[in-house]
Design a protein around this motif. Sequence first.
Motif, mmCIF file in Angstrom:
data_model
loop_
_atom_site.group_PDB
_atom_site.id
_atom_site.type_symbol
_atom_site.label_atom_id
_atom_site.label_comp_id
_atom_site.label_asym_id
_atom_site.label_seq_id
_atom_site.Cartn_x
_atom_site.Cartn_y
_atom_site.Cartn_z
ATOM 1 N N HIS A 1 0.849 -1.191 0.000
ATOM 2 C CA HIS A 1 0.000 0.000 0.000
ATOM 3 C C HIS A 1 0.884 1.241 0.000
ATOM 4 N N VAL A 2 1.219 1.687 -1.211
ATOM 5 C CA VAL A 2 2.058 2.877 -1.372
ATOM 6 C C VAL A 2 1.197 3.957 -2.004
ATOM 7 N N PRO A 3 1.059 5.099 -1.348
ATOM 8 C CA PRO A 3 0.234 6.160 -1.955
ATOM 9 C C PRO A 3 0.894 6.675 -3.231
ATOM 10 N N THR A 4 0.091 6.809 -4.282
ATOM 11 C CA THR A 4 0.616 7.272 -5.557
ATOM 12 C C THR A 4 -0.076 8.562 -5.957
ATOM 13 N N GLU A 5 0.609 9.340 -6.778
ATOM 14 C CA GLU A 5 0.026 10.573 -7.289
ATOM 15 C C GLU A 5 -0.882 10.229 -8.466
ATOM 16 N N PRO A 6 -1.891 11.028 -8.710
ATOM 17 C CA PRO A 6 -2.750 10.756 -9.868
ATOM 18 C C PRO A 6 -1.964 10.917 -11.169
ATOM 19 N N ASP A 7 -2.312 10.093 -12.157
ATOM 20 C CA ASP A 7 -1.605 10.150 -13.442
ATOM 21 C C ASP A 7 -1.843 11.493 -14.124
ATOM 22 N N SER A 8 -0.786 12.045 -14.656
ATOM 23 C CA SER A 8 -0.905 13.317 -15.356
ATOM 24 C C SER A 8 -1.247 13.049 -16.820
ATOM 25 N N SER A 9 -1.887 14.012 -17.450
ATOM 26 C CA SER A 9 -2.272 13.872 -18.848
ATOM 27 C C SER A 9 -1.067 14.142 -19.742
ATOM 28 N N LEU A 10 -0.886 13.297 -20.741
ATOM 29 C CA LEU A 10 0.226 13.461 -21.675
ATOM 30 C C LEU A 10 -0.261 13.986 -23.019
ATOM 31 N N LYS A 11 -1.460 14.561 -23.046
ATOM 32 C CA LYS A 11 -2.030 15.075 -24.287
ATOM 33 C C LYS A 11 -1.163 16.193 -24.869
ATOM 34 N N GLY A 12 -0.697 17.096 -24.031
ATOM 35 C CA GLY A 12 0.143 18.194 -24.489
ATOM 36 C C GLY A 12 1.462 17.702 -25.047
ATOM 37 N N THR A 13 2.025 16.676 -24.435
ATOM 38 C CA THR A 13 3.279 16.105 -24.921
ATOM 39 C C THR A 13 3.089 15.500 -26.300
ATOM 40 N N LEU A 14 1.981 14.798 -26.496
ATOM 41 C CA LEU A 14 1.694 14.196 -27.797
ATOM 42 C C LEU A 14 1.543 15.264 -28.876
ATOM 43 N N ILE A 15 0.806 16.316 -28.571
ATOM 44 C CA ILE A 15 0.584 17.381 -29.550
ATOM 45 C C ILE A 15 1.902 18.075 -29.893
ATOM 46 N N PHE A 16 2.709 18.377 -28.885
ATOM 47 C CA PHE A 16 3.989 19.038 -29.134
ATOM 48 C C PHE A 16 4.920 18.148 -29.950
ATOM 49 N N THR A 17 4.942 16.860 -29.654
ATOM 50 C CA THR A 17 5.788 15.922 -30.397
ATOM 51 C C THR A 17 5.347 15.823 -31.850
ATOM 52 N N MET A 18 4.037 15.800 -32.065
ATOM 53 C CA MET A 18 3.536 15.761 -33.437
ATOM 54 C C MET A 18 3.882 17.050 -34.180
ATOM 55 N N PHE A 19 3.796 18.182 -33.495
ATOM 56 C CA PHE A 19 4.163 19.462 -34.108
ATOM 57 C C PHE A 19 5.632 19.469 -34.517
ATOM 58 N N VAL A 20 6.489 19.007 -33.646
ATOM 59 C CA VAL A 20 7.930 18.972 -33.953
ATOM 60 C C VAL A 20 8.188 18.016 -35.119
#
Length: 52
Positions: A14-33
């Motif tokens: 039982h290890v408390p974890t942080e909520p998953d962050s959205s990677l939508k911005g990373t995907l969009i930026f990678t596609m732009f590059v």
Amino acid sequence: MPKNNTNLETQKSHVPTEPDSSLKGTLIFTMFVGLFIVGSWSAIFFLFLNRM
């Protein structure tokens, strides 16, 4: 023979974890590059073909 300490195992798993962050911005930026790289390469290639 070692004893199984289920209470200790339960506490370890039982290890408390942080909520998953959205990677939508990373995907969009990678596609732009990627599009920028492909577009630049295409422009230079067609410029090369025009000057042949």
